[in-house]
Write a protein that holds these residues in place. Structure first.
Motif, PDB file in Angstrom:
ATOM      1  N   ASP A  14      43.920  20.289   6.954  1.00 49.33           N
ATOM      2  CA  ASP A  14      44.084  20.837   5.596  1.00 49.33           C
ATOM      3  C   ASP A  14      44.059  20.697   4.355  1.00 49.33           C
ATOM      4  N   TYR A  15      44.336  18.768   4.740  1.00 48.68           N
ATOM      5  CA  TYR A  15      43.743  17.981   3.356  1.00 48.68           C
ATOM      6  C   TYR A  15      42.668  18.281   3.659  1.00 48.68           C
ATOM      7  N   ILE A  16      41.595  18.697   4.125  1.00 49.10           N
ATOM      8  CA  ILE A  16      40.151  19.126   3.260  1.00 49.10           C
ATOM      9  C   ILE A  16      39.977  20.169   3.032  1.00 49.10           C
ATOM     10  N   SER A  17      41.021  21.433   3.489  1.00 49.26           N
ATOM     11  CA  SER A  17      40.850  22.474   3.032  1.00 49.26           C
ATOM     12  C   SER A  17      41.624  22.404   1.232  1.00 49.26           C
ATOM     13  N   GLY A  18      42.614  22.124   1.173  1.00 49.32           N
ATOM     14  CA  GLY A  18      43.267  21.577   0.431  1.00 49.32           C
ATOM     15  C   GLY A  18      42.838  21.517  -1.020  1.00 49.32           C
ATOM     16  N   LYS A  19      41.033  20.072  -0.378  1.00 51.58           N
ATOM     17  CA  LYS A  19      40.386  19.736  -1.738  1.00 51.58           C
ATOM     18  C   LYS A  19      38.663  21.116  -1.606  1.00 51.58           C
ATOM     19  N   GLY A  20      39.057  21.902  -1.412  1.00 51.85           N
ATOM     20  CA  GLY A  20      38.129  22.558  -0.879  1.00 51.85           C
ATOM     21  C   GLY A  20      36.926  22.858  -0.792  1.00 51.85           C
ATOM     22  N   GLY A  21      37.106  22.507   1.017  1.00 53.12           N
ATOM     23  CA  GLY A  21      36.234  22.256   2.041  1.00 53.12           C
ATOM     24  C   GLY A  21      36.487  22.886   2.843  1.00 53.12           C
ATOM     25  N   ARG A  22      35.078  22.326   4.398  1.00 53.22           N
ATOM     26  CA  ARG A  22      35.238  22.911   5.303  1.00 53.22           C
ATOM     27  C   ARG A  22      35.313  21.731   6.316  1.00 53.22           C
ATOM     28  N   THR A  23      35.878  21.758   7.122  1.00 55.80           N
ATOM     29  CA  THR A  23      34.884  20.556   8.706  1.00 55.80           C
ATOM     30  C   THR A  23      34.307  21.224   9.245  1.00 55.80           C
ATOM     31  N   SER A  24      33.934  20.270  10.085  1.00 55.33           N
ATOM     32  CA  SER A  24      33.167  21.073  11.302  1.00 55.33           C
ATOM     33  C   SER A  24      33.725  20.353  12.318  1.00 55.33           C
ATOM     34  N   GLY A  25      32.503  21.084  14.207  1.00 51.42           N
ATOM     35  CA  GLY A  25      33.704  20.555  14.998  1.00 51.42           C
ATOM     36  C   GLY A  25      33.263  19.566  15.610  1.00 51.42           C
ATOM     37  N   GLU A  26      32.605  18.366  15.039  1.00 54.25           N
ATOM     38  CA  GLU A  26      32.229  17.272  15.268  1.00 54.25           C
ATOM     39  C   GLU A  26      33.453  16.619  14.419  1.00 54.25           C
TER      40      GLU A  26
END
Length: 59
Positions: A14-26
């Motif tokens: 949620d934090y990363i997506s709120g900053k416009g980013g995406r997360t990898s599976g690892e």
């Protein structure tokens, strides 16, 4: 046995997506390992100073 995850995956995502980013599976596992190492070092520092309580400045 797998390492215990020490971070809340949904909060990190949620934090990363709120900053416009995406997360990898690892990401969550890697972040959790970093947190574990940091906490292990903080615990060592507390013990070196004859304390059982880990304080913020041990980080």
């Amino acid at each position: 046995m797998a390492e215990e995850i020490l971070v809340v995956a949904s909060k990190v995502k949620d934090y990363i997506s709120g900053k416009g980013g995406r997360t990898s599976g690892e990401l969550i596992e890697a972040l959790s390992k970093k947190v574990q190492k940091k906490l292990d070092r903080a615990l060592e520092r507390a013990k070196e100073n004859s304390r059982q309580t880990v304080m913020p400045y041990d980080l």
